[in-house]
Structure formats: structure tokens, C-alpha cells
Design an enzyme around this catalytic site. Structure first.
Site, PDB file in Angstrom:
ATOM      1  N   CYS A 159       3.495  -1.771 -12.191  1.00  0.00           N
ATOM      2  CA  CYS A 159       3.037  -1.865 -10.801  1.00  0.00           C
ATOM      3  C   CYS A 159       2.385  -3.208 -10.516  1.00  0.00           C
ATOM      4  O   CYS A 159       2.080  -3.522  -9.366  1.00  0.00           O
ATOM      5  CB  CYS A 159       2.040  -0.768 -10.487  1.00  0.00           C
ATOM      6  SG  CYS A 159       2.617   0.862 -10.923  1.00  0.00           S
TER       7      CYS A 159
ATOM      8  N   CYS B 223      -3.206  -9.099  -8.731  1.00  0.00           N
ATOM      9  CA  CYS B 223      -3.228 -10.026  -7.614  1.00  0.00           C
ATOM     10  C   CYS B 223      -4.663 -10.465  -7.299  1.00  0.00           C
ATOM     11  O   CYS B 223      -5.623 -10.032  -7.946  1.00  0.00           O
ATOM     12  CB  CYS B 223      -2.602  -9.374  -6.396  1.00  0.00           C
ATOM     13  SG  CYS B 223      -3.498  -7.908  -5.859  1.00  0.00           S
TER      14      CYS B 223
ATOM     15  N   CYS C  33      -6.103  -1.549  -4.740  1.00  0.00           N
ATOM     16  CA  CYS C  33      -6.849  -2.332  -5.733  1.00  0.00           C
ATOM     17  C   CYS C  33      -8.291  -1.842  -5.827  1.00  0.00           C
ATOM     18  O   CYS C  33      -8.861  -1.771  -6.916  1.00  0.00           O
ATOM     19  CB  CYS C  33      -6.861  -3.817  -5.365  1.00  0.00           C
ATOM     20  SG  CYS C  33      -5.240  -4.584  -5.460  1.00  0.00           S
TER      21      CYS C  33
ATOM     22  N   ASP D 175      -0.616  -4.314 -11.768  1.00  0.00           N
ATOM     23  CA  ASP D 175      -2.059  -4.488 -11.993  1.00  0.00           C
ATOM     24  C   ASP D 175      -2.627  -3.564 -13.067  1.00  0.00           C
ATOM     25  O   ASP D 175      -2.308  -2.388 -13.129  1.00  0.00           O
ATOM     26  CB  ASP D 175      -2.909  -4.401 -10.711  1.00  0.00           C
ATOM     27  CG  ASP D 175      -2.358  -3.459  -9.667  1.00  0.00           C
ATOM     28  OD1 ASP D 175      -1.765  -2.454 -10.055  1.00  0.00           O
ATOM     29  OD2 ASP D 175      -2.547  -3.739  -8.464  1.00  0.00           O
TER      30      ASP D 175
END
Lengths: 147, 393
Positions: free
Chosen positions: A34, A59, A103, A36
Site C-alpha cells: 500500500c 508519503c 495516514c 506505507d
């Protein structure tokens, strides 16, 4: 998509980045597929998180939310750390673009996962204290699957 | 002023002074509608026809085979839907394309699939190039169209266009190519290469945005995409983007005239970047080493994520792009990188640098100075990198 100044600051100058060889608890969430992975290390004394470090593959938002999350739990009791929500992380960063909300969820889960590991190491079943850490819910942006 | 190094020319290019100066009179003085009979309209009309001639010459086509559109995507949509909707009347319901086309082609054929067409997506193999033999095997008596891009927008790989054209001709199947990345960079001759339709877009070769063209070989029947007035010989309605068309022709002529010299310069810069970036551990070049656009570099760095890399490059004034999921706006990384067989986690760590004539060797050196420490910094904080290193031991 654009990031707030706070996100950019925590991305460019991440706080508490690194490893902790003598950590009392280590949590890792996310999946390379994915894009992360967050790994969080905590040091605990008298129920207080005295030190915290993180390493993140991901990211700008993934790095910034990890950094902010560590700041928010450092020096706090475990109880307080468990109350930290992804929303609080987002607010502390002056918001995130909608596609990056997952995130902040990951950051919340990384903390919970580190605390769960701390209890497990002490021989205490963490599920009653930390609760379930949901796994890989792509549709709702809660991706949390370690292969 | 902060130094800006623009190496994202596959996304778009700056408008050249030459193109801009050619355009300005058509905004200020000769602003008339080309369909009007008075002189400022007729001056505009003449400029469009001159531009048509110029563009046709650059492609080895006839002027009456060039149709102006609003962009590359429109050209692709028109060519594909136009042929499909025409040939379905003759029972032809099959289209052949590749797995790594631009979305303007992929989403168009997917729309046709929903209408009932069947589509074959050719493999592009590890090197990012289709195999003509596999194309030939895929052709049936129901095949209406083959649409294969000339050069890929992400990894720059150049397809065997002439051979594809020959096979299509042999089997009497129409051949369209999305040449948006190739036009102005590669010598194209539509007759020699057996191309029936070709899409191009001005802003990829220092022309303005919002204008493109479709080459349609004489005799190829296309249904209209845009209905309306009688512009473009009644095949594409809409008042012409006169200044845009003039700018596109000026930019293309300049690109074609200077092609050989520019290619030499770009290849030298590209190869220096590739050679030196591959010295970084756990890096890989995506796409064929030499059968790629002169200005295209696409490299993956294991253990890091593309968006972070772009943000750190941006902080150093470098404008580049990546195929990571974060930059694609979805959870999946670029379909191009997946099509050449890259695992997701490596595709997330990709970087595309696309050069133009405006870049210099000095800029290449700056990138080579700045980039490796950024990769190192991101790796030093990456738990994925930690695993890669542990596994290697």
C-alpha cells in the site's frame, strides 16, 4: 492536493525519528504494497511514555503524522496515549488532504500497536486494554496489514 | 531567485518564445472567426491552413489528413470511438491495445467494453515493449482497430511502430497510435510506418496547452465525436483555437527541424543520469535501456516512497514525477510500472525525470549531487529499507 505548513515542517524536520535498541514496546503497522509502513518504539516508566521514536516508509503525510503522533504522546501516560485519535493528530497538523486521512489512522494504530507490544512483553494480554487494531480496511482508508 | 530545475517535460513543457510570438497576433489583431468572410477572419483561416500544411509536413502526411482537436485525449477518444462505432456496423467488435496505454486510450477502450466490445490488452513484457508476434496472434476477423502508443509517457519505451503497422496492413485492420510523447522527439513518417491514425498534443513539444491534432489517413471513416458546425470539413465541430493551432505548428516545426541535434544532447544527459543513479544500491531502471525516449529516465529506489522523494526534490528546486500510489491519487501505483512486472513496493519508489532541450548538463550534475543524499535520508528512516538490508545480510 496541498499540505499545510505544519505538515511540511514535520515532513522536512521529523521529530523523534530513529530506532530505539532498548525499547519497551515496538509497534509496526501498514504494508509495503500500500506504500506505507510505520514502526514505533516506546520507552515506558511508571506507566508514562518517557521516550518515543519512529521510522516510516511512506508519503509526506505518513512521515508528518508519525512525527506529530510521537510528539503528542511523549511524556504522557499510557492511558492518555491510548486516547489519542487520528483526528487529534490531524488537527495538530492543521488538517490533511482527504486522500491522506488514512495516514493519521495509521499513526494512531502504530501507537496502539506499540503499547500492545509493551503489555505483551510484560505478560499481560493487551486486547482488553488496547482493544482490537483493525486490519486492512482499504475502502475506509484504514489500511493496517503487515505481511 | 531560487534555482528551479524543471525535469517533468513528459507532463508538459514551457511554451517556446517562438510559439508564443507566433500566437500573439491571433489574440490581438487577427482575432476574427475563421468562418467569417471579412479579412480578419480570413487571415485567421489562412493561418490555420498554413499550420495544417506545416504539421502534415512534419508527419509525412497530406494537409487534408490533419484535423485539429482540443488535446491529445480528444484525439484518442475520437480515433478509437470513431472507428469502433463505425465498424461495429460491419460486425467488427474487437479492439487490440496494450496494458500500459495512457488513460486517454485505456479508459476509452474500457468504455467501449461496457458497450459490448471485446478488448485484448497486449503484454508489454519486462522491457516495456509489445511483441509484434503476439499482436498478430491476437488479430481476428472481428478486429476493428489496433491502438498502441508510440512511446510510453512514464518509462519512455518506444514501440515497433513500423512493424505493427505492417501487420495491421497485412490483416486489413486499422492502426491508431497515441504519439503524444513521440511527436517532435522522434522522426515520424505515417506512410513509411503504415500509420492510419495518430494523436498528438501541442504542449508536449513547447506549444500551448488546449490544442492537439489527429492525423486520419485519407479514406478512413470515422464517426464524429463533437457535433456542431462545419469546421474541420464537417468532421470536428467547434470554432478553431486559432492562436493555439498557430503556436502548435510553430513549435512542431522547430522541434522537427532541430530533432537530430537535440536528440544527441538529450541522450548524453539521459545516459549520464541513468549511469550514475544506478550506482545507488537497490535501484533499477524501468523500461528498455536504449529503446526509450531520448529524454526519459525512470528509476525505482527500493525502500522509499515516491511522494516523499518528490517533496524533498522540490525543496531543492527540482520538479519531477513519480508512479507511486500517493501521486496517482489511488491506493495502487502506476499501471505502467505494474504492467512491466514491478512489485507494488518497488513501483511506489519510482522517479521519472523527463528532459527537454532547455535542460543542461549543469542541471544534470546538480540532480546527481542532490538526489543520492535524499534517497539515503529517506532510507535511513524507512522500516522497509531496514528489512531489505537485513534480508541481504
Amino acid at each position: 492536493m496541498s499540505y499545510s505548513e505544519k505538515v511540511m515542517d514535520h515532513f522536512a524536520n521529523p521529530r523523534n525519528v530513529g530506532e530505539m535498541p532498548d525499547a519497551d514496546g515496538i509497534g509496526e503497522v501498514g504494508n509495503p504494497k500500500c506504500g506505507d509502513i510505520m514502526k514505533m518504539y516506546i520507552k515506558v516508566k511508571d506507566n508514562v511514555i518517557t521516550d518515543v521514536k519512529f521510522k516510516t516508509f511512506g508519503c509526506g503525510a505518513a512521515i508528518a503524522t508519525s512525527s506529530m503522533a510521537t510528539e503528542l504522546i511523549k511524556g504522557k501516560t499510557i492511558d492518555d496515549a491510548l486516547k489519542l485519535t487520528n483526528k487529534a493528530v490531524m488537527e495538530a497538523l492543521d488538517g490533511l488532504p482527504p486522500v491522506k486521512i488514512h495516514c493519521s489512522v495509521l499513526a494512531e494504530q502504530a501507537i496502539k500497536s506499540a503499547i500492545a507490544d509493551y503489555y505483551t512483553k510484560k505478560g499481560i494480554d493487551p486486547s482488553l486494554i488496547v482493544g482490537e487494531i483493525p486490519c486492512c480496511d482499504h475502502e475506509h482508508g484504514n489500511c493496517n496489514c503487515v505481511e | 531567485m531560487e534555482r528551479i530545475i524543471y525535469v517533468d517535460n513528459a507532463a508538459t513543457t514551457s511554451v517556446s518564445k517562438l510559439a508564443l510570438n507566433a500566437m500573439l497576433p491571433f489574440y490581438e489583431t487577427h482575432f476574427g472567426n475563421p468562418s467569417s468572410i471579412y479579412s480578419i477572419g480570413q487571415t485567421a483561416k489562412k493561418a490555420i491552413e498554413d499550420a495544417r500544411e506545416t504539421i502534415a509536413n512534419c508527419l509525412g502526411a497530406n494537409a487534408n489528413e490533419i484535423f485539429f482537436t482540443s488535446c491529445g485525449s480528444e484525439s484518442d477518444n475520437w480515433a478509437i470511438k470513431g472507428v469502433a462505432h463505425n465498424l461495429i456496423k460491419k460486425g467488427k467488435n474487437h479492439i487490440i491495445t496494450s496494458k500500459f496505454e495512457h488513460h486517454a486510450v485505456l479508459h476509452t477502450v474500457q468504455a467501449l467494453e461496457r458497450e459490448g466490445f471485446s478488448v485484448t490488452y497486449l503484454d508489454v513484457h519486462e522491457d516495456g515493449i509489445i511483441r509484434v508476434k503476439e499482436l498478430e496472434q491476437a488479430i481476428t476477423d472481428k478486429t476493428a482497430l489496433v491502438t498502441i502508443m508510440y512511446a510510453n509517457n512514464e518509462i519512455g519505451t518506444i514501440q515497433p511502430i513500423k512493424e505493427i503497422g505492417e501487420v495491421c496492413r497485412k490483416h486489413k485492420v486499422l492502426f491508431h497510435t497515441d504519439a503524444v510523447q513521440a511527436v517532435g522527439n522522434i522522426k515520424i513518417d505515417v506512410n513509411e510506418q503504415n500509420i492510419d491514425m495518430l494523436s498528438l498534443s501541442a504542449h508536449k513539444f513547447h506549444g500551448p496547452k488546449g490544442v492537439g491534432a489527429l492525423y486520419v489517413r485519407r479514406g478512413v471513416a470515422l464517426e464524429r465525436l463533437i457535433e456542431g458546425g462545419a469546421q474541420e470539413r464537417s468532421r470536428r465541430a467547434g470554432t478553431e483555437n486559432v492562436a493555439g493551432i498557430v503556436g502548435m505548428a510553430a513549435a512542431l516545426k522547430s522541434a522537427c527541424d532541430g530533432m537530430i541535434k537535440r536528440e544527441e544532447k538529450l541522450i548524453a544527459m539521459r545516459d549520464k543520469l541513468i549511469e550514475n543513479l544506478l550506482k545507488i544500491d537497490y535501484s533499477r531502471l524501468n523500461g528498455h535501456r536504449t529503446k526509450r525516449l531520448a529524454g526519459n529516465v525512470n528509476i525505482s529506489f527500493s525502500g522509499i516512497e515516491g511522494e516523499s522523494l518528490l517533496l524533498m526534490l522540490d525543496a531543492k528546486g527540482i520538479c519531477a514525477s513519480s508512479g507511486s500510489a500517493c501521486t496517482s491519487g489511488s491506493l495502487d501505483p502506476s499501471h505502467v510500472l505494474l504492467a512491466i512486472g514491478l512489485p507494488h513496493e518497488i513501483a511506489h519508489g519510482s522517479l521519472r525525470l523527463s528532459l527537454s532541450d532547455e535542460n543542461s548538463m549543469d542541471e544534470v550534475d546538480y540532480i546527481l549531487e542532490v538526489l543520492p543524499p535524499i534517497v539515503e535520508k529517506l532510507r535511513s528512516m524507512s522500516p522497509l529499507w531496514e528489512k531489505i538490508v537485513a534480508k541481504a545480510r
